[in-house]
Design a protein around this motif. Sequence first.
Motif, short mmCIF file in Angstrom:
data_model
loop_
_atom_site.label_atom_id
_atom_site.label_comp_id
_atom_site.label_asym_id
_atom_site.label_seq_id
_atom_site.Cartn_x
_atom_site.Cartn_y
_atom_site.Cartn_z
N THR A 26 0.82 -1.20 0.00
CA THR A 26 0.00 0.00 0.00
C THR A 26 0.85 1.24 0.00
O THR A 26 1.83 1.34 0.72
CB THR A 26 -0.92 0.05 1.24
N SER A 30 -2.46 5.86 -3.84
CA SER A 30 -1.88 5.51 -5.13
C SER A 30 -2.25 4.10 -5.53
O SER A 30 -2.69 3.30 -4.72
CB SER A 30 -0.36 5.65 -5.09
N THR A 31 -2.07 3.82 -6.81
CA THR A 31 -2.23 2.47 -7.32
C THR A 31 -0.93 2.06 -7.98
O THR A 31 -0.02 2.88 -8.18
CB THR A 31 -3.37 2.40 -8.36
N THR A 34 0.33 4.03 -10.99
CA THR A 34 0.98 5.33 -10.78
C THR A 34 2.47 5.15 -10.47
O THR A 34 3.21 6.12 -10.50
CB THR A 34 0.32 6.10 -9.63
N ALA A 146 -4.76 -0.45 -12.02
CA ALA A 146 -5.36 0.84 -11.70
C ALA A 146 -6.44 0.72 -10.63
O ALA A 146 -6.98 1.73 -10.17
CB ALA A 146 -5.96 1.48 -12.96
N HIS A 147 -6.75 -0.51 -10.20
CA HIS A 147 -7.81 -0.71 -9.20
C HIS A 147 -7.29 -0.32 -7.82
O HIS A 147 -6.17 -0.71 -7.44
CB HIS A 147 -8.26 -2.17 -9.21
N PRO A 148 -8.07 0.41 -7.03
CA PRO A 148 -7.58 0.86 -5.72
C PRO A 148 -7.26 -0.25 -4.74
O PRO A 148 -6.48 -0.05 -3.81
CB PRO A 148 -8.73 1.75 -5.21
N SER A 151 -4.67 -3.48 -7.14
CA SER A 151 -3.35 -3.04 -7.62
C SER A 151 -2.26 -3.18 -6.56
O SER A 151 -1.08 -3.24 -6.90
CB SER A 151 -3.42 -1.59 -8.09
N ASN A 152 -2.64 -3.23 -5.30
CA ASN A 152 -1.64 -3.30 -4.23
C ASN A 152 -1.42 -4.71 -3.71
O ASN A 152 -0.80 -4.90 -2.65
CB ASN A 152 -2.05 -2.37 -3.08
N ASP A 385 -17.23 -0.82 -4.51
CA ASP A 385 -16.67 -1.26 -5.78
C ASP A 385 -17.72 -1.24 -6.89
O ASP A 385 -17.39 -0.97 -8.05
CB ASP A 385 -16.10 -2.68 -5.66
#
Length: 429
Positions: A26, A30-31, A34, A146-148, A151-152, A385
């Motif tokens: 995390t 950001s994702t 980025t 790009a998914h919040p 992506s992490n 979502d």
Amino acid sequence: MAEDDREDSVVTDDDSDQTAADGSLTTEGSTLLTRMEVCVAEAEKRSGKNAVSLQETFTVYLIETRAMDAVVEGCNPAPDCLWRRYSEFELLRNYLIITYPYVMVPPLPEKRAEFVWHKLSADNMDPDFVERRRVGLENFLLRVAAHPVLSNDKILYRFLTEEHGWKEAVYETGFQTQADSRLRALSATFRVRNPDKRFMEMKHYSDELQAHTSQLLRAHARVADRLYGVYKVHGNYGRVFSEWSAIEKEMGDGLQSAGHHMDAYAASIDDILEEEEHYADQLKEYLSYAEALRAVCRKHELTQFELEMATQDLVSKKLQREELATGIVATFSFKGMANKLFGQEAPEHKEARLKLLEELIAEGEETVKEKTVECEEHRDRARVDMQRFKEQKDRDLRDALINYAVMQVSMCKKGIQVWNNAKECFLKV
């Protein structure tokens, strides 16, 4: 929950990255997209032996990644590259679906062509189909990156950056043991007593989305067939005008020029239909998204059903405790009938049973509490979502339909121009 069972995060060179409690990478606000450039650069056909030692031909895809920091600083380092098979993309998506049951996980491009028209090859090794799949796989990675939430995930990071070892890391998470069977999910669908109205509406919406996109894709296939025929008829015009020009002295030049215009128009159909398939693939993505929506709804129904069963079991045990403590049986039971026939059980047995019931009730209360929290978390996260998905869907489909309309207008203008050019040729005759 599933995300609580994952391993500690992979440590990256970015000091701003922190390891979340659920094991994901995390960076606040950001994702992954980025922080990293991601693309599927090319596809390559290979041959090898499968699991049963039979020779097979398959396609692999080159994934290129590059840290965004280097790009921002003006450097242009060579990207990190690795190859992945389609089945590896499937494994990644299955892991994400199970680990994040409240997320509409982006779909993969179709494994075999559907809604095809007669000239379009349905062979999954066809170069045009492989190229469209490459674009679809890149789109999948970009959506996930790009998914919040997705992506992490540290498994996604390893998928993108480690040639070997990421599969073992996936299986070590134990995600397969957390998968809910379709039979259980189907049973929950029909037996849940108090379904959430919002999830029922979401389920209905997914059915409608699938129905409308399917109809649109069928109509597109029929239009593509007819469009192909119309353009090829212009090719016949070109051939006839060219042959006719050979026997006409005064009209020959004009007819031949008109024939060239018709031939060029007929040849342009391949590029046009390639654009048509691009828009069809965008619709197919949302056709597959409908199933992702239903998967979220099924998970909620199953969670709600488990909560109801745990609550019912707790109520039953409390009733047993009350009956045992008072000696008054509220409902008919074989145990109550046996007590009337043979007398009450010994006090020590009664005390032992009461103690056991108290323990079971305590466990049941804890289970109900956990299931309530799980159900509420799934509901709240899924709603967030779902809102994100609707905004994405509205934006994507609006842009796709506008661009499709612009393409159709441009195509018609070219047709008008061809016939205007032919008219000028005829006027010179």
